[in-house]
Scaffold this motif. Structure first.
Motif, PDB file in Angstrom:
ATOM      1  N   LEU A  26       0.841  -1.196   0.000  1.00 17.35           N
ATOM      2  CA  LEU A  26       0.000   0.000   0.000  1.00 17.35           C
ATOM      3  C   LEU A  26       0.877   1.248   0.000  1.00 17.35           C
ATOM      4  CD1 LEU A  26      -2.650  -1.112   2.624  1.00 17.35           C
ATOM      5  CD2 LEU A  26      -2.947  -1.000   0.138  1.00 17.35           C
ATOM      6  N   SER A  83      -6.494   3.055   3.557  1.00 21.30           N
ATOM      7  CA  SER A  83      -6.023   2.063   2.590  1.00 21.30           C
ATOM      8  C   SER A  83      -6.220   0.635   3.089  1.00 21.30           C
ATOM      9  CB  SER A  83      -4.547   2.297   2.273  1.00 21.30           C
ATOM     10  OG  SER A  83      -4.373   3.536   1.646  1.00 21.30           O
ATOM     11  N   SER A 135      -8.486  -2.169   1.397  1.00 15.28           N
ATOM     12  CA  SER A 135      -7.831  -3.377   0.892  1.00 15.28           C
ATOM     13  C   SER A 135      -8.553  -4.645   1.323  1.00 15.28           C
ATOM     14  CB  SER A 135      -6.364  -3.428   1.315  1.00 15.28           C
ATOM     15  OG  SER A 135      -6.243  -3.674   2.700  1.00 15.28           O
ATOM     16  N   ASP A 182      -4.535  -4.689  -3.168  1.00  6.13           N
ATOM     17  CA  ASP A 182      -3.701  -3.536  -2.825  1.00  6.13           C
ATOM     18  C   ASP A 182      -3.413  -2.694  -4.057  1.00  6.13           C
ATOM     19  OD1 ASP A 182      -3.689  -4.489  -0.262  1.00  6.13           O
ATOM     20  OD2 ASP A 182      -1.593  -5.120  -0.259  1.00  6.13           O
ATOM     21  N   VAL A 203      -6.385  -0.524  -4.663  1.00  6.00           N
ATOM     22  CA  VAL A 203      -6.447   0.507  -3.618  1.00  6.00           C
ATOM     23  C   VAL A 203      -5.487   1.642  -3.946  1.00  6.00           C
ATOM     24  CG1 VAL A 203      -5.955   1.016  -1.187  1.00  6.00           C
ATOM     25  CG2 VAL A 203      -7.233  -1.042  -1.788  1.00  6.00           C
ATOM     26  N   ASN A 204      -4.274   1.317  -4.370  1.00 12.33           N
ATOM     27  CA  ASN A 204      -3.300   2.353  -4.709  1.00 12.33           C
ATOM     28  C   ASN A 204      -3.776   3.215  -5.867  1.00 12.33           C
ATOM     29  OD1 ASN A 204      -1.507   1.578  -2.692  1.00 12.33           O
ATOM     30  ND2 ASN A 204      -0.461   0.134  -4.021  1.00 12.33           N
ATOM     31  N   THR A 249      -6.805   5.407  -4.309  1.00  9.68           N
ATOM     32  CA  THR A 249      -6.430   6.371  -3.268  1.00  9.68           C
ATOM     33  C   THR A 249      -5.558   7.512  -3.793  1.00  9.68           C
ATOM     34  OG1 THR A 249      -4.609   4.940  -2.558  1.00  9.68           O
ATOM     35  CG2 THR A 249      -6.697   4.785  -1.330  1.00  9.68           C
TER      36      THR A 249
END
Length: 64
Positions: A25, A36, A40, A45, A48-49, A52
């Motif tokens: 993350l 995060s 997740s 992940d 999520v990256n 975000t």
């Protein structure tokens, strides 16, 4: 083993065996890490990256 003893054991184990935390993350502060990690649980992940990056530009702190 009581709850506190289990907690102490886990903290001791990871402190001795894995003192540096690693994650895929991407985050800059504890607020971003918390968000995060919650996200997740719902997807990867990597996803999520991606999400975000824009999210944290718009919402830089919890008050936002």
């Amino acid at each position: 083993m009581k709850r506190q003893a289990r907690f102490d054991y886990v903290i001791s184990f990871f402190s001795a065996n894995k003192p540096e935390v690693e994650t895929e993350l991407i985050f800059e502060n504890t607020y971003q890490l918390l968000v995060s990690v919650i996200l997740s649980a719902q997807c990867t992940d990597e996803r999520v990256n991606i999400v975000t990056a824009d999210l944290f530009r718009k919402y830089t702190k919890p008050e936002d």
